[in-house]
Design a protein around this motif. Structure first.
Motif, PDB file in Angstrom:
ATOM      1  N   ILE A 169     154.688 123.239  16.331  1.00 42.64           N
ATOM      2  CA  ILE A 169     155.327 124.578  16.488  1.00 42.64           C
ATOM      3  C   ILE A 169     156.521 124.841  16.014  1.00 42.64           C
ATOM      4  CG2 ILE A 169     155.534 126.038  18.638  1.00 42.64           C
ATOM      5  CD1 ILE A 169     153.407 124.902  19.895  1.00 42.64           C
ATOM      6  N   ASN A 172     156.596 125.111  12.234  1.00 47.70           N
ATOM      7  CA  ASN A 172     155.995 126.564  11.671  1.00 47.70           C
ATOM      8  C   ASN A 172     157.265 127.463  12.079  1.00 47.70           C
ATOM      9  OD1 ASN A 172     153.807 128.258  11.030  1.00 47.70           O
ATOM     10  ND2 ASN A 172     153.810 129.099  12.874  1.00 47.70           N
ATOM     11  N   LYS A 173     157.824 127.422  13.168  1.00 48.88           N
ATOM     12  CA  LYS A 173     159.005 128.573  13.305  1.00 48.88           C
ATOM     13  C   LYS A 173     159.983 128.343  12.251  1.00 48.88           C
ATOM     14  CE  LYS A 173     158.279 128.693  18.489  1.00 48.88           C
ATOM     15  NZ  LYS A 173     159.069 128.310  19.679  1.00 48.88           N
ATOM     16  N   GLN A 230     149.802 129.908  18.578  1.00 42.40           N
ATOM     17  CA  GLN A 230     151.092 129.905  17.528  1.00 42.40           C
ATOM     18  C   GLN A 230     150.980 130.773  16.436  1.00 42.40           C
ATOM     19  OE1 GLN A 230     154.124 128.881  17.825  1.00 42.40           O
ATOM     20  NE2 GLN A 230     154.661 129.112  15.771  1.00 42.40           N
ATOM     21  N   GLN A 233     151.040 134.740  17.064  1.00 41.02           N
ATOM     22  CA  GLN A 233     152.241 135.219  17.520  1.00 41.02           C
ATOM     23  C   GLN A 233     153.218 134.940  16.515  1.00 41.02           C
ATOM     24  OE1 GLN A 233     153.502 132.663  20.947  1.00 41.02           O
ATOM     25  NE2 GLN A 233     151.895 133.955  22.434  1.00 41.02           N
ATOM     26  N   CYS A 234     153.001 134.049  15.434  1.00 41.42           N
ATOM     27  CA  CYS A 234     154.152 134.021  14.363  1.00 41.42           C
ATOM     28  C   CYS A 234     154.205 135.615  13.722  1.00 41.42           C
ATOM     29  CB  CYS A 234     153.805 132.717  13.386  1.00 41.42           C
ATOM     30  SG  CYS A 234     152.451 132.994  12.388  1.00 41.42           S
TER      31      CYS A 234
END
Length: 908
Positions: A169, A172-173, A230, A233-234
């Motif tokens: 996560i 990815n952010k 995830q 939401q990204c």
């Protein structure tokens, strides 16, 4: 400490510090080694490096840190304790070197049995939050993943999953954040850089798949929901597209079967810029591959689960929901999704055409909702959808499949009708090629029913009803009505070919081959060979004629294109006529009905020929003339003299009204004479005599005298029938041959008068020699009293020919003398001509009066010479001379086997 300005300097610094570090480790100076390591790691702080150079630097440093890690493990706890070192390295001045050293020492400590593994792992992953620069943070967490790959606690599945998911996560952010760094004008460059780094994120998913193994409940309840959340939401298109594709790729197929609805539902919540069809296609490819592997392995439980699954319903619900939630989704995005679902249906349920019908109906409705013509940039998508040319199961899609698809799926025909003209024709041509590739079984029986071999299923389709045929032909209406050929040859080549003919038909260019119409004609033959056969022959005949008449009606819509397609209809009527004739001979009870069939089918043939004439007119007269004669020959073979006479009368009508070219007329009469000479059923009611008199009369009225002469002496054979061995006739045994020797002599005498009146001495002599040859034929094959061809007549003809040849030789001498005096170049030409004459003349005169160049060498090819000035006069004179010499040589040789030839006088 500062970092280098360029990559070259950074690489040099790293290599230098790595050597110093190893030297210090060899001397067990650990603190100095850590100091050199920290200097080396400082190069990873450079914010100016792009992903590729940064990765190159990272690999070099990783190898050096591996050496350090190995040293730390080997010297614990004899020379140092890793717990103390773990605390010590956290005092490094810069955060990037500090965290790399902490992970290196911490991962080394994890290899020790007494280490608090979970606490160290939690600490390391939390400390990684200290680096928020996208590139630096990504590589740091990637380093953490690499170092801890084989060191996660045994048995602590939940902890391990949470550790990797957390790292995933955060990575990815950071990866998404990279997109928003720098100025807007560099957005495309940053997207390209991000794609270069996507493998770092994908590695975390691979780690998860290795930990999950075959634990479906863990994946379904803990991993997939977090990952999908995830991804959604990204809100980043690049991240969403890659991660969903990676999820479909790295986890087992069985997991996707169990979580299919969740995966498909997630795609409906993605960024509008995401290419959903790519994700769905990847998922479908995995499911199709799973089915193939399961079937090949023959897994019993797997096979049972496959039968219980209804994957199509899942995807159908997905398409319906997507259409409701995203009504604005353009056709360019929707059509590939539909095509991928179609691929799945064909793989899992190949015999279920209802699924395809539903998909085509859905697509047609989308097109109608679109309210416009199909956009040009989407035409190829519809072409792929309707031809299924990109389908993985294409090898299984044979002509039988397409036939069923077209005839049983009304929505397929509706969608095809919505396409623009050019792509629609392209689609139809592709389908037509597939239909032409199959091999129908004898009698039109289904291959699946007729043979046990699975491969035979691909052999062909079966036309069972007229309704099915109408459904099939309705889609080909645009091709049937096509107004121009799809492929035209070069116009210059056409004109050059036409220039070689004395007279070119004004509509000659209309005969340029149209490949589409040719394929439609082939399809007609295949359809007739594929008509379903039952136990009752009469019912079979009735179905076949119904199918053939339907074919004729559809092809009639093509206007002048019927000149390409109607001959196929006519020949199939001929086949039906022969079939009925054979069945009539075998089934005496239904003989009357079969006879009625035959007469009715001949009427259909006549009607078809008349349709050709009415639509295409005179340019097609020569072909229609031959079709009438061929139909008459068939009727004669079946002893239907009256029908044969009607067709021959139609042929003569065409000859008189539409054949105006002299060469065509001559060839037409030759063809008529050949056909009439083989007839046997026209003698009733004097049909035969009326026709042959008419044929001879037309021959005597031809424009050119040489054509008149040849046509009339050829017609002489019409009064002297010869045996046809195929029908059991035998010379000397069969007594009812139609022979009138007096009329034979009359024809030869008329021919001789025409030949004698010809002004061209070369042509006149050649024609007389040809007549002499005909006289010799009758002299051999009949008694003088019957043929009226007497020895006196033959001797007189020989004497006349000798007189003409003598005058020709005088002309040859005179011509040679004049030309020798006029020009030296002509003298050389004459010399060559005389040499040719001695070796054997290389020219002959064809039946149509053309000069044919016959090469003297082996392997040569004859060619027609149409210009007289290309042949020297002496060469022309040699043609009848050589011909007469060959005839005299034949007579001389025959004297040894036939005493009658001894009374023929050859003269000197």
């Amino acid at each position: 400490m500062s970092y280098s300005e360029t990559l070259e300097q950074a690489l040099s610094t790293v290599k230098q510090q790595a050597v110093l570090m190893q030297r210090c480790l060899q001397q067990r100076r650990l603190m100095d080694a850590l100091r050199h390591t920290s200097i080396m790691l400082t190069e990873l702080r450079n914010p100016e490096l792009y992903p590729k150079p940064y990765y190159e630097l990272y690999i070099l440093i990783f190898d050096s840190l591996s050496i350090l890690s190995t040293y730390l493990v080997e010297n614990h706890p004899k020379h140092h304790h890793l717990a103390d070192l773990y605390e010590l390295v956290q005092y490094a001045g810069n955060v990037v070197p500090r965290l790399y050293l902490m992970i290196t020492v911490g991962s080394s400590y994890l290899k020790c049995a007494e280490s608090p593994s979970e606490e160290i792992l939690k600490d390391m992953i939390e400390m990684c939050r200290g680096v928020q620069n996208p590139i630096r943070g990504l590589f740091l967490r990637y380093y953490l993943s690499q170092r801890t790959k084989q060191l996660l606690p045994q048995g602590a599945v939940d902890f391990n999953v949470n550790f990797i998911v957390t790292n995933f996560i955060e990575m990815n952010k950071l990866w998404v954040r990279l997109q928003h760094q720098g100025p807007l004008r560099e957005r495309e460059q940053r997207t390209k850089e991000r794609r270069e780094l996507q493998i770092l994120i994908g590695s975390q998913l691979v780690r998860l798949s290795q930990i999950v193994d075959d634990n479906l409940s863990l994946y379904k309840e803990q991993i997939l929901p977090v990952m999908l959340e995830q991804v959604i939401q990204c809100r980043d298109a690049v991240s969403q597209e890659y991660l969903l594709d990676a999820i479909c790729q790295v986890f087992p197929d069985e997991f996707h079967l169990a979580t299919l609805d969740a995966l498909l539902e997630a795609t409906t919540r993605l960024n509008p810029e995401v290419s959903m069809n790519k994700i769905v296609l990847t998922l479908i490819d995995r499911l199709n591959g799973y089915k193939d592997r399961t079937e090949q392995e023959g897994t019993k439980n797997g096979g049972a689960s496959l039968r219980d699954l209804n994957l199509f319903q899942n995807f159908w619900n997905y398409l319906s929901n997507l259409n409701e939630e995203r009504p604005d989704l353009p056709l360019q995005h929707f059509i590939p999704l539909i095509e991928s679902v179609m691929t799945l249906s064909l793989q899992w349920y190949p015999q279920n055409l209802q699924n395809l019908d539903a998909l085509y109906r859905f697509t047609a409705q989308k097109c109608q909702d679109y309210g416009k013509e199909v956009p040009a940039n989407a035409e190829y998508l519809f072409q792929n959808l309707l031809t299924l040319q990109n389908n993985a199961a294409l090898s299984k899609l044979d002509a039988n499949f397409y036939y069923k698809l077209i005839t049983q799926c009304a929505s397929y025909r509706d969608l095809l009708g919505l396409q623009n003209v050019l792509p629609q024709k392209s689609i139809l041509n592709s389908i037509l090629e597939v239909l032409l590739q199959h091999t129908p079984l004898p009698g039109g029986e289904s291959a699946a029913e007729n043979q046990s071999d699975a491969s035979s299923v691909e052999r062909g389709f079966t036309v069972a009803t007229k309704v099915d045929l109408d459904n099939l032909l309705s889609i080909f209406e645009p091709l049937i009505k096509a107004s121009s050929p799809d492929i035209l040859p070069d116009r210059k080549a056409v004109n050059k070919a036409l220039a070689n003919d004395d007279v070119a038909d004004e509509d000659e260019n209309s005969w340029i081959l149209d490949l589409t119409q040719e394929n439609l004609a082939k399809l007609s033959h295949i359809i007739m060979r594929s008509v379903s056969q039952s136990g009752d022959p009469i019912e079979n005949i009735q179905l076949e004629v119904e199918i053939l008449l339907s074919l004729r009606n559809w092809l009639y819509k093509g206007g002048k294109n019927i000149k390409y397609t109607y001959p196929a209809i006519i020949t199939n009527f001929w086949k039906l006529i022969r079939k009925c004739h054979l069945l009539r001979n075998r089934d005496s009870q239904n003989e009357k009905q079969y006879s009625e069939f035959v007469k009715q089918f001949f009427k259909y043939v006549s009607r078809s020929i008349n349709d050709l004439y009415n639509v295409c007119g005179s340019p097609l007269a020569d072909a229609l003339y031959k079709l009438n004669i061929q139909s008459a020959s068939l009727a004669d073979q079946l002893s239907l003299g009256e029908i044969a006479y009607d067709f021959l009368s139609q042929a003569f009508t065409l000859f008189e009204e539409s054949l105006s070219d002299s060469r065509t007329q001559f060839q037409a009469l030759v063809y008529m004479a050949q056909s009439l000479q083989k007839t046997r059923s026209l003698h009733e009611e004097s049909y035969y005599e009326l026709l042959i008199v008419r044929c001879t009369l037309h021959g005597s009225k031809l424009l050119k005298k040489q054509d008149q002469c040849r046509a009339v002496y050829l017609c002489s054979h019409l009064w002297w029938a010869t045996e046809i061995a195929l029908i059991g006739e035998e010379e000397g045994v069969t007594s009812d041959f139609y022979r009138e020797g007096k009329r034979v002599l009359e024809c030869l005498q008329r021919s001789l008068r025409v030949a004698d009146s010809t002004m061209d001495n070369v042509q006149s002599s050649e024609l007389m020699i040809e007549i002499l040859n005909r006289c010799l034929y009758y002299f051999i094959h009949g008694d003088e009293r019957e043929t009226h061809i007497s020895v006196k007549y033959i001797n007189g003809l020989i004497e006349l020919i000798r007189a003409n040849i003598k005058s020709l030789k005088m002309e040859e001498t005179t011509s040679s003398t004049i030309q020798l005096a006029e020009h030296r170049l002509d003298e050389l030409h004459i010399h060559n001509a005389e040499g040719t004459a001695k070796e054997g003349n290389r020219f002959v005169i064809g039946l149509d009066g053309s000069y044919i160049d016959v090469p003297t060498g082996n392997g040569g090819r004859a060619s027609v010479t149409s210009k007289l000035n290309s042949i020297h006069l002496n060469e022309m004179i040699q043609i009848p001379v050589q011909h007469f010499n060959r005839t005299c040589e034949y007579i001389q040789n025959q004297r040894d086997v036939d005493d009658r030839f001894k009374v023929i006088t050859l003269g000197g």
